[in-house]
Motif scaffolding. Structure first.
Motif, PDB file in Angstrom:
ATOM      1  N   GLY A 131       0.822  -1.207   0.000  1.00  0.00           N
ATOM      2  CA  GLY A 131       0.000   0.000   0.000  1.00  0.00           C
ATOM      3  C   GLY A 131       0.854   1.253   0.000  1.00  0.00           C
ATOM      4  N   ALA A 132       1.916   1.246   0.805  1.00  0.00           N
ATOM      5  CA  ALA A 132       2.820   2.389   0.830  1.00  0.00           C
ATOM      6  C   ALA A 132       3.576   2.531  -0.489  1.00  0.00           C
ATOM      7  CB  ALA A 132       3.794   2.250   1.999  1.00  0.00           C
ATOM      8  N   LYS A 133       3.968   1.414  -1.074  1.00  0.00           N
ATOM      9  CA  LYS A 133       4.682   1.468  -2.349  1.00  0.00           C
ATOM     10  C   LYS A 133       3.817   2.066  -3.453  1.00  0.00           C
ATOM     11  CE  LYS A 133       8.051  -2.311  -1.878  1.00  0.00           C
ATOM     12  NZ  LYS A 133       8.459  -3.643  -2.414  1.00  0.00           N
ATOM     13  N   PHE A 152       3.550  13.854  -0.655  1.00  0.00           N
ATOM     14  CA  PHE A 152       3.934  13.036   0.486  1.00  0.00           C
ATOM     15  C   PHE A 152       2.940  11.894   0.726  1.00  0.00           C
ATOM     16  CE2 PHE A 152       5.196  17.443   1.083  1.00  0.00           C
ATOM     17  CZ  PHE A 152       6.576  17.324   1.229  1.00  0.00           C
ATOM     18  N   VAL A 153       3.480  10.774   1.217  1.00  0.00           N
ATOM     19  CA  VAL A 153       2.685   9.581   1.491  1.00  0.00           C
ATOM     20  C   VAL A 153       2.353   9.511   2.977  1.00  0.00           C
ATOM     21  CG1 VAL A 153       2.652   7.054   1.488  1.00  0.00           C
ATOM     22  CG2 VAL A 153       3.735   8.307  -0.405  1.00  0.00           C
ATOM     23  N   ILE A 154       1.068   9.451   3.282  1.00  0.00           N
ATOM     24  CA  ILE A 154       0.613   9.229   4.655  1.00  0.00           C
ATOM     25  C   ILE A 154       0.320   7.743   4.817  1.00  0.00           C
ATOM     26  CG2 ILE A 154      -1.144   9.702   6.381  1.00  0.00           C
ATOM     27  CD1 ILE A 154      -1.669  12.374   5.032  1.00  0.00           C
ATOM     28  N   GLY A 155       1.078   7.075   5.675  1.00  0.00           N
ATOM     29  CA  GLY A 155       0.816   5.681   5.983  1.00  0.00           C
ATOM     30  C   GLY A 155      -0.286   5.587   7.019  1.00  0.00           C
ATOM     31  N   VAL A 156      -1.428   5.054   6.630  1.00  0.00           N
ATOM     32  CA  VAL A 156      -2.633   5.083   7.457  1.00  0.00           C
ATOM     33  C   VAL A 156      -2.705   3.885   8.385  1.00  0.00           C
ATOM     34  CG1 VAL A 156      -5.150   4.870   7.386  1.00  0.00           C
ATOM     35  CG2 VAL A 156      -3.984   6.480   5.870  1.00  0.00           C
ATOM     36  N   GLY A 197       7.585   0.227   3.108  1.00  0.00           N
ATOM     37  CA  GLY A 197       7.074   0.581   1.788  1.00  0.00           C
ATOM     38  C   GLY A 197       7.362   2.007   1.351  1.00  0.00           C
ATOM     39  N   GLY A 198       7.866   2.847   2.263  1.00  0.00           N
ATOM     40  CA  GLY A 198       8.272   4.191   1.861  1.00  0.00           C
ATOM     41  C   GLY A 198       7.362   5.314   2.282  1.00  0.00           C
ATOM     42  N   ALA A 199       6.544   5.124   3.338  1.00  0.00           N
ATOM     43  CA  ALA A 199       5.698   6.213   3.823  1.00  0.00           C
ATOM     44  C   ALA A 199       6.550   7.371   4.326  1.00  0.00           C
ATOM     45  CB  ALA A 199       4.781   5.713   4.935  1.00  0.00           C
ATOM     46  N   ASP A 200       6.042   8.594   4.171  1.00  0.00           N
ATOM     47  CA  ASP A 200       6.720   9.785   4.679  1.00  0.00           C
ATOM     48  C   ASP A 200       6.257  10.143   6.077  1.00  0.00           C
ATOM     49  OD1 ASP A 200       8.189  10.450   2.251  1.00  0.00           O
ATOM     50  OD2 ASP A 200       6.235  10.932   1.402  1.00  0.00           O
TER      51      ASP A 200
END
Length: 364
Positions: A131-133, A152-156, A197-200
């Motif tokens: 999901g993060a990817k 930016f990626v928000i990891g939920v 996965g790379g979340a910010d």
């Protein structure tokens, strides 16, 4: 402990100091538009019958009488990250094109506690990582088109389907369906996948029980220690009804003071209510919180059919007033919102200064 992605963290902090940042809108609302069936959720990977969904090392035999063989996956939106990544990536792309600065991963239910309802607990790490990817790829592609505007990626991390503070059985008020340790274990595994996965940023969102959130924050610290670095953390609660309290009984003020020890990047409110009904609670947070304030409300209250009727223009108009009053640092949408809503909100807050924060003023 150092930042895991110091360059991206610095870019996010700089952007927050300069303008109101826009979060994306609803994932579930967009998925529902596709009217997916069981086969769509299973995709090719899980098309060979129900047994394919379970871990190969499962200790029991799935015979004709096994209840999990007959368990549907329709409605398990997080599974689409693996079976329909094209669909999820398309939703991320649509929100970025609408003006979102931050997109949320499709991982709202990707904890062992929530995935147990679908008998998919063995997929937790993979669902969060992938999901993060997906969100990372979408943000990187958007950033390549607009190098002066990073995304930016928000990891939920969702609230899970259980509560640590309340009994699900009215006849046994002391009973709990989960524990702090069980919640922490579930969140630790999910957070590790999002980091990998790379979340910010990690966001503990739609918090209805502050004890659940405390377990999540405890687990996040463990995940950071394992990764050898930190990410910023956002916290967003939900005021469940006109009482002005969370499900576990806290006002917005009590919610903030219960969690401020975590030193989050932001505190905010989302879901359950529309923007109009959230206004007094956002006022409270804006007055007392010494961190950024966020809100991503629903598109009004649900109608008799469970849908949402607030138009992009109406919702954006209300949130423009929030922003003009100096209440917001981050704004987006929750249930019922679409890229059209996010485009209207982005336009409504464009050019308005973010809520002033002493640490952001110093950084600027």
């Amino acid at each position: 402990m150092p930042w895991l992605h110091p360059g991206r963290v610095a870019a996010l902090q700089s952007a927050l100091a300069q303008r109101i940042l826009v979060i994306d809108g609803a994932m579930g609302t967009m998925i529902q538009r596709h009217e997916l069936q069981e086969a769509d959720y299973r995709g090719e990977r899980f098309a060979q019958g129900y047994d394919a969904l379970f871990a190969p090392e499962a200790s029991h035999t799935h015979g004709p009488g096994c209840g999990c063989q007959a368990h549907d996956q329709r409605g398990n939106n997080d599974l689409l990250t693996l079976t329909r990544p094209d669909l999820i990536r398309g939703i991320h792309d649509a929100y970025l094109a609408a003006g979102a600065d931050l997109v949320e991963t499709n991982t709202f239910n990707s904890t062992a506690i929530s995935l147990a309802d679908y008998h998919l607990t063995h997929l937790v790490r993979e669902l969060n990582r992938e999901g993060a990817k997906l969100a990372r790829a979408a943000c990187d592609a958007a950033g390549a088109r607009t190098p002066d505007k990073p995304h930016f990626v928000i990891g939920v991390l969702g609230p899970t389907s259980r509560t640590a503070s309340l009994s699900p059985d009215v006849n046994r008020p002391g009973f709990r369906a989960t524990s702090f340790d069980q919640l922490a274990d579930a969140y630790r595994e999910a957070a590790g996948g999002l980091i990998e996965g790379g979340a910010d940023v990690l966001m503990v969102e739609t918090v209805f029980d502050t004890l659940n959130a405390k377990a999540a924050l405890f687990a996040i610290d463990d995940a950071f220690a394992a990764a050898g670095g930190r990410l910023p953390v956002m916290i967003s609660g939900t005021i469940t009804d006109a009482s002005g309290r969370t499900l576990s009984g806290q006002t917005a003020e009590a919610f903030w003071y219960s969690l401020r020890h975590a030193r989050p990047l932001s505190i905010g409110l989302n879901c359950a209510l529309g923007a109009r009904d959230l206004r007094p609670h956002i006022d409270v947070l804006a007055r007392i919180a010494d961190v950024a304030v966020s809100t991503h409300p629903n598109a009004g209250l649900p109608n008799a059919f469970g849908g949402y009727d607030e138009t992009p223009e109406d919702m954006a108009g209300v949130l423009h007033v929030f922003a003009a009053a100096g209440l917001l640092n981050l704004v987006g949408g929750c249930c019922g919102t679409t890229p059209a809503h996010i485009a209207a909100i982005a336009e409504a807050v464009r050019g308005l200064p973010p809520r002033a924060l002493p640490q952001l003023e110093a950084a600027a």
